[in-house]
Design a protein around this motif. Structure first.
Motif, short mmCIF file in Angstrom:
data_model
loop_
_atom_site.label_atom_id
_atom_site.label_comp_id
_atom_site.label_asym_id
_atom_site.label_seq_id
_atom_site.Cartn_x
_atom_site.Cartn_y
_atom_site.Cartn_z
N ILE A 175 -9.79 3.44 -5.58
CA ILE A 175 -8.40 3.21 -5.16
C ILE A 175 -8.10 4.00 -3.89
CG2 ILE A 175 -5.99 3.60 -5.80
CD1 ILE A 175 -6.83 2.88 -8.69
N ALA A 176 -8.56 5.25 -3.84
CA ALA A 176 -8.34 6.07 -2.64
C ALA A 176 -9.04 5.44 -1.44
CB ALA A 176 -8.84 7.49 -2.87
N GLY A 177 -10.25 4.96 -1.62
CA GLY A 177 -10.96 4.28 -0.54
C GLY A 177 -10.23 3.03 -0.08
N PHE A 178 -9.70 2.27 -1.02
CA PHE A 178 -8.95 1.07 -0.69
C PHE A 178 -7.69 1.41 0.11
CE2 PHE A 178 -6.02 -2.45 -1.78
CZ PHE A 178 -6.76 -3.50 -1.25
N VAL A 179 -7.00 2.48 -0.31
CA VAL A 179 -5.80 2.93 0.41
C VAL A 179 -6.17 3.37 1.83
CG1 VAL A 179 -4.01 4.72 0.49
CG2 VAL A 179 -4.49 3.52 -1.65
N VAL A 180 -7.28 4.07 1.96
CA VAL A 180 -7.72 4.51 3.29
C VAL A 180 -8.06 3.30 4.16
CG1 VAL A 180 -9.58 5.70 4.52
CG2 VAL A 180 -8.49 6.78 2.56
N VAL A 181 -8.74 2.32 3.60
CA VAL A 181 -9.08 1.11 4.36
C VAL A 181 -7.81 0.38 4.80
CG1 VAL A 181 -10.12 -1.19 4.16
CG2 VAL A 181 -11.37 0.82 3.36
N LEU A 182 -6.84 0.27 3.91
CA LEU A 182 -5.57 -0.38 4.28
C LEU A 182 -4.85 0.40 5.38
CD1 LEU A 182 -4.09 -1.57 0.86
CD2 LEU A 182 -5.06 -2.96 2.70
N ALA A 183 -4.85 1.73 5.28
CA ALA A 183 -4.19 2.56 6.30
C ALA A 183 -4.89 2.39 7.65
CB ALA A 183 -4.19 4.02 5.86
N VAL A 184 -6.21 2.39 7.65
CA VAL A 184 -6.95 2.22 8.90
C VAL A 184 -6.68 0.84 9.49
CG1 VAL A 184 -9.29 1.98 9.85
CG2 VAL A 184 -8.74 3.89 8.36
N ALA A 185 -6.65 -0.20 8.65
CA ALA A 185 -6.36 -1.55 9.13
C ALA A 185 -4.95 -1.62 9.73
CB ALA A 185 -6.52 -2.56 8.00
N ALA A 186 -3.99 -0.99 9.09
CA ALA A 186 -2.61 -0.99 9.60
C ALA A 186 -2.53 -0.25 10.93
CB ALA A 186 -1.67 -0.35 8.58
N LEU A 187 -3.20 0.89 11.02
CA LEU A 187 -3.17 1.66 12.26
C LEU A 187 -3.87 0.91 13.39
CD1 LEU A 187 -3.75 5.26 10.92
CD2 LEU A 187 -1.65 4.32 11.87
N LEU A 188 -4.97 0.25 13.10
CA LEU A 188 -5.66 -0.54 14.12
C LEU A 188 -4.82 -1.73 14.57
CD1 LEU A 188 -9.37 -0.51 12.88
CD2 LEU A 188 -8.42 0.62 14.89
N SER A 189 -4.10 -2.33 13.63
CA SER A 189 -3.20 -3.43 14.00
C SER A 189 -2.09 -2.93 14.92
CB SER A 189 -2.59 -4.06 12.76
OG SER A 189 -3.58 -4.66 11.98
N LEU A 190 -1.53 -1.76 14.61
CA LEU A 190 -0.52 -1.17 15.49
C LEU A 190 -1.10 -0.87 16.87
CD1 LEU A 190 1.45 1.30 13.20
CD2 LEU A 190 2.36 -0.67 14.42
N LEU A 191 -2.31 -0.34 16.89
CA LEU A 191 -2.96 -0.03 18.17
C LEU A 191 -3.14 -1.29 19.01
CD1 LEU A 191 -4.36 2.05 19.99
CD2 LEU A 191 -6.48 1.52 18.77
N VAL A 192 -3.60 -2.37 18.40
CA VAL A 192 -3.77 -3.63 19.11
C VAL A 192 -2.42 -4.12 19.63
CG1 VAL A 192 -4.36 -6.07 18.82
CG2 VAL A 192 -5.89 -4.29 17.91
#
Length: 91
Positions: free
Chosen positions: A14-31
């Motif tokens: 679950i922690a890994g999934f949350v981290v993956v979601l956070a990274v995906a959200a941050l990368l989307s914001l960066l784009v």
């Protein structure tokens, strides 16, 4: 495998999934922000090109000023001449 081990695995997943979601959200914001910056840079580039086009003939300003001065001097000569001629006619 004990219940404690299984719980730790689920917490890690679950922690890994949350981290993956956070990274995906941050990368989307960066784009998104990079696209905004790119649009604004293009706008600034276009504005600067327009300014360069508007000022490409500034070398003609001194020549134009000299010719305007010549026209004004000629007009002054006509004014003085007509003032003398018309002044004599009225007298």
């Amino acid at each position: 495998m004990s219940a404690m081990d299984e719980t730790l695995w689920w917490v890690a997943i679950i922690a890994g999934f949350v981290v993956v979601l956070a990274v995906a959200a941050l990368l989307s914001l960066l784009v998104h922000f990079v696209k905004i910056i790119d649009r604004r840079v293009a706008g600034i580039r276009d504005t600067l090109q327009g300014a360069a086009e508007n000022t490409q003939h500034t070398a003609l300003i001194p020549e134009t000023a000299a010719r305007v001065d010549a026209v004004l001097a000629e007009g002054l000569q006509h004014h003085l001449f007509l003032g003398r001629v018309l002044g004599k006619v009225k007298s």
